[in-house]
Design a protein around this motif. Structure first.
Motif, mmCIF file in Angstrom:
data_model
loop_
_atom_site.group_PDB
_atom_site.id
_atom_site.type_symbol
_atom_site.label_atom_id
_atom_site.label_comp_id
_atom_site.label_asym_id
_atom_site.label_seq_id
_atom_site.Cartn_x
_atom_site.Cartn_y
_atom_site.Cartn_z
ATOM 1 N N ASN A 36 30.677 7.160 -101.613
ATOM 2 C CA ASN A 36 30.224 8.184 -102.545
ATOM 3 C C ASN A 36 29.191 9.040 -101.820
ATOM 4 O O ASN A 36 28.202 8.506 -101.308
ATOM 5 N N THR A 38 27.041 11.133 -102.889
ATOM 6 C CA THR A 38 25.757 11.273 -103.574
ATOM 7 C C THR A 38 24.934 9.994 -103.505
ATOM 8 O O THR A 38 23.770 10.005 -103.118
ATOM 9 N N SER A 39 25.554 8.859 -103.874
ATOM 10 C CA SER A 39 24.817 7.585 -103.950
ATOM 11 C C SER A 39 24.881 6.770 -102.660
ATOM 12 O O SER A 39 24.130 5.819 -102.501
ATOM 13 N N SER A 63 31.137 11.454 -108.372
ATOM 14 C CA SER A 63 30.864 12.283 -107.199
ATOM 15 C C SER A 63 32.022 12.250 -106.210
ATOM 16 O O SER A 63 32.887 11.377 -106.269
ATOM 17 N N GLN A 80 37.743 14.144 -97.831
ATOM 18 C CA GLN A 80 36.983 14.030 -99.080
ATOM 19 C C GLN A 80 37.922 14.060 -100.278
ATOM 20 O O GLN A 80 38.884 14.821 -100.307
ATOM 21 N N GLU A 82 37.904 14.243 -104.576
ATOM 22 C CA GLU A 82 37.137 14.533 -105.792
ATOM 23 C C GLU A 82 37.714 13.687 -106.920
ATOM 24 O O GLU A 82 38.907 13.396 -106.938
#
Length: 103
Positions: A36, A38-39, A63, A80, A82
């Motif tokens: 992820n 973001t995290s 994310s 990537q 989504e």
């Protein structure tokens, strides 16, 4: 009005990842990692006899998730994914990812 839990899938939705060698052959036993962005939480899985892993799932959503495959010293370019979420589940876009290992 809230949606009843029974309307939702109990199983988490997974991303199908196919790992190919530089020559285009499916790679058994490759490690696939989704992170992820973001995290920074990750899930790792290993490809089966068909060169496929479904270890990466919607627990990494909502994310974007960066996905990479490795087999020995060979590494794929990162791609990537989504996740599009509704009230119950998140679906990966694209639903299937093909990663090719560097020669």
């Amino acid at each position: 009005m809230e949606r009843a839990v029974d309307d939702c899938q109990a199983e988490q939705v997974s991303l199908k990842v196919e790992v190919l060698s530089a020559e285009g052959a499916r790679v058994r036993g490759a490690t696939v990692t989704g992170t992820n962005v973001t995290s920074n939480v990750s899930i790792t899985g290993v490809t089966d006899d068909q060169g496929v892993s479904t270890a990466i799932n919607e627990s990494l959503a909502p994310s974007a998730v960066r996905v990479v495959a490795t087999a020995g010293a060979k590494v794929s370019a990162a791609q990537q994914v989504e996740w599009v979420c509704d009230a119950c589940n998140c679906q990966p876009e694209p639903a299937t990812l093909q990663l090719q290992l560097n020669p």
